[in-house]
Design an enzyme around this catalytic site. Structure first.
Site, mmCIF file in Angstrom:
data_model
loop_
_atom_site.group_PDB
_atom_site.id
_atom_site.type_symbol
_atom_site.label_atom_id
_atom_site.label_comp_id
_atom_site.label_asym_id
_atom_site.label_seq_id
_atom_site.Cartn_x
_atom_site.Cartn_y
_atom_site.Cartn_z
ATOM 1 N N ASP A 34 0.831 -1.113 -0.187
ATOM 2 C CA ASP A 34 -0.175 -0.643 0.202
ATOM 3 C C ASP A 34 0.496 0.943 0.794
ATOM 4 O O ASP A 34 2.134 1.477 0.772
ATOM 5 C CB ASP A 34 -0.961 0.057 0.815
ATOM 6 N N GLU B 118 14.935 -15.427 -0.886
ATOM 7 C CA GLU B 118 15.314 -16.146 0.346
ATOM 8 C C GLU B 118 13.886 -17.731 0.203
ATOM 9 O O GLU B 118 14.346 -18.929 0.761
ATOM 10 C CB GLU B 118 14.995 -16.045 1.637
#
Length: 558
Positions: free
Chosen positions: A225, A274
């Protein structure tokens, strides 16, 4: 609850981190506004259990992922975009166990889950901010927000001339613990939404931890956002003019689209990479140009960015072609997919926007010609889904829902409605709970009523009413999304081949596929490019030619 690493969905490739060959390149992502999608406990407010029960509907619709608007613990001053605790579910929506069950069920249905992340500001009920007020001037917590002394003889004036997106000053003065007037704090949105100071390392540390919390829960990505707002220009300089602070504007601002945001997203990308399963982040970034938007999706930053320039384009052939070309050209150098969107929780639904003459922008208060608006909306959807890249669908648009433009004033809850001269305050019209059944007190939304009143006749637009009707908008979406998955010429890509066409008609080719779009008000004769795959309205094929009706899109398989 015990945290765990939920099994991710498998990505579409094993390319090294930073390469752009993942599921998101051509994904169709469905936005769920939780309070208005489905009510699982009958209290009139949508919740996570309601969403979970309706996941099979989304699988059958044919979308690839579900994006959930905020469900975090919040006082709800701005419909959950004022977050008090980023690791907790607001009780109105359920619990962390409900979130866990939703993510697991979605994965079993081969749906990915994207959650909203609100890093520009917190709620004023966030523990950091409450302590900052309680401890007063000199509190270390104040450095995590933008606290400043006021101007004037007694500090009675705001520190600068910035205005809130929701209207009024972007600053609110505090009261010190001894009762005297104190410093001011910055809030680009409502006063209940103080902006974080991203120059402070604790803020960056906290959000890296929040990312890992939800990635460990199994989410497949984040919609970021106000991704363009985190970093403010040094010194917080005055703007020197009024009326320039609209969220949807294209002016350069000292609090939006600062170059410093990109280092934040490079750090986030390393975390996302990751985790297994192609986890992604999507930028809600209002920028002056699509070229500036492309900065957010460079190979070491975020994966997608909303294409607001496309959303704001009128139903005019030449304008659509221009923004399509610009969007594809801007994304090509950074290797990111273009994205396409027609509606969301902040703008008037496109079935209503297109019901009035062009040029009205993304907000309109007029219902317009409902038949015209729906015809154009159906055509616009097929155009969007034919373009290379990823598309976003806002809940209810697959039903052809119009904006509810005649909500009574006393029912409205949009915070900007109660503030002057700010962002459009009539966003409730696109947030009315969607209808699932023909009958019932809330048309199948839940066991009771609904938090915003649904209009009479809503049941005729319901999932139940449209299912199995070959002429319905719902079945058009189902057919188009199925064809998009099956046709090798649709989905990912970075270019279209424009074909000669009459004025006001768009025609482009992709491998084995042609899309023709008539944006004019009259039927036109065009070549029949092959077999009709999907059409937004009836099309008459006569040998080598076809008559393309007004405001109609046809997909041809060649």
């Amino acid at each position: 609850m015990t945290q765990h690493l939920a099994a991710p969905l498998t990505g579409t490739s094993d390319d090294a981190p930073g390469h752009r060959h993942g599921w998101w390149q051509d994904a169709v992502i469905y936005q769920v506004y939780p309070r208005s999608f489905a009510d699982g406990n009958g209290d009139g407010m949508g919740d996570l259990d309601g969403v979970r029960r309706r996941l099979p509907y989304l699988r059958d619709l044919g979308v690839d992922a579900v994006w959930l608007s905020p469900f975090y613990a919040s006082p709800q001053a701005d419909a959950g975009y004022d977050v008090a605790d980023y690791r907790a579910i607001d009780p109105m929506f359920g619990t962390l166990l409900d979130a866990d069950a939703l993510i697991r069920d979605a994965h079993e249905l081969n749906l990915r889950v994207i959650v909203d992340l609100v890093p520009n500001h917190s709620s004023d009920a966030h523990e950091w901010f409450k302590r900052a007020l309680r401890e007063g001037p000199g509190s270390a917590l104040r450095e995590r927000y933008h606290f400043r002394p006021g101007k004037g003889a007694d500090g009675e004036l705001p520190p600068n001339d910035w205005e809130s997106i929701f209207g009024g000053p972007a600053w609110t003065r505090t009261t010190d613990p001894d009762g005297t007037p104190g410093d001011w704090y910055l809030h680009l949105f409502a006063p209940e939404q103080p902006d974080f100071n991203w120059d402070h390392p604790a803020v960056a540390d906290e959000f890296r931890s929040i990312l890992r919390f939800w990635l460990d829960m199994g989410v497949d990505g984040f919609r970021v956002d106000v991704a363009h707002g985190l970093v403010k220009a040094p010194g917080l300089p005055d703007i020197g003019g009024a009326g320039q602070l609209r969220l949807l504007g294209n002016d350069a601002m000292p609090f939006f689209d600062q170059d410093g945001v990109h280092e934040i997203y490079r750090q986030w990308r390393r975390i996302l990479d990751e985790y297994p399963g192609d986890r992604i982040a999507v930028a809600e970034a209002w920028t002056p140009t699509v070229e500036r938007t492309a900065n957010y999706v460079r190979p070491d930053e975020l994966h997608q960015a909303f294409n607001f320039q496309y959303l704001g384009t009128s139903w005019v052939g030449s304008e659509l072609r221009e923004v399509i070309d610009a969007s594809l050209a801007a994304m090509r150098p950074v290797g990111a997919p273009a994205t396409w969107v027609l509606s969301n929780h902040d703008v008037t639904r496109h079935a209503t926007r297109f019901a009035s003459p062009p040029g009205g922008g993304t907000q309109t208060r007029e219902a317009g010609d409902r038949t015209l608006g729906l015809r154009r909306a159906r055509a616009a959807t097929l155009l969007m889904l034919a373009l290379p890249g990823s598309a976003y669908v806002y809940q209810g648009e697959e039903l052809g829902l119009p904006d509810v433009t005649d909500l009574p004033d006393e029912a409205r809850q949009d915070p900007s409605y109660f503030r002057a001269d700010g962002q459009d305050g009539f966003r409730d019209g696109c947030r009315v709970p969607i209808p699932w059944t023909r009958e019932g007190s809330s048309y199948g939304f839940g066991g009771g009523g609904s938090w915003l009143p649904q209009p009479e006749g809503w049941g005729a637009l319901s999932v139940e009413a449209q299912t199995g009707d070959p002429g319905s908008t719902l079945e058009l979406y189902r057919a188009a999304l199925a064809a998009r998955k099956e046709h090798p010429g649709l989905g990912a890509g970075d270019a279209v081949e424009w074909l000669d066409a009459p004025e006001g008609v768009l025609a482009f080719a992709r491998p084995g596929f042609v899309c023709t779009v008539n944006t004019t008000g009259t039927a036109v004769r065009i070549p029949a490019h092959g077999r009709v795959l999907v059409a937004s309205g009836p099309v008459a094929v006569d040998g080598a030619e076809a008559e393309l009706p007004a405001d109609t899109t046809v997909w041809w398989t060649v």
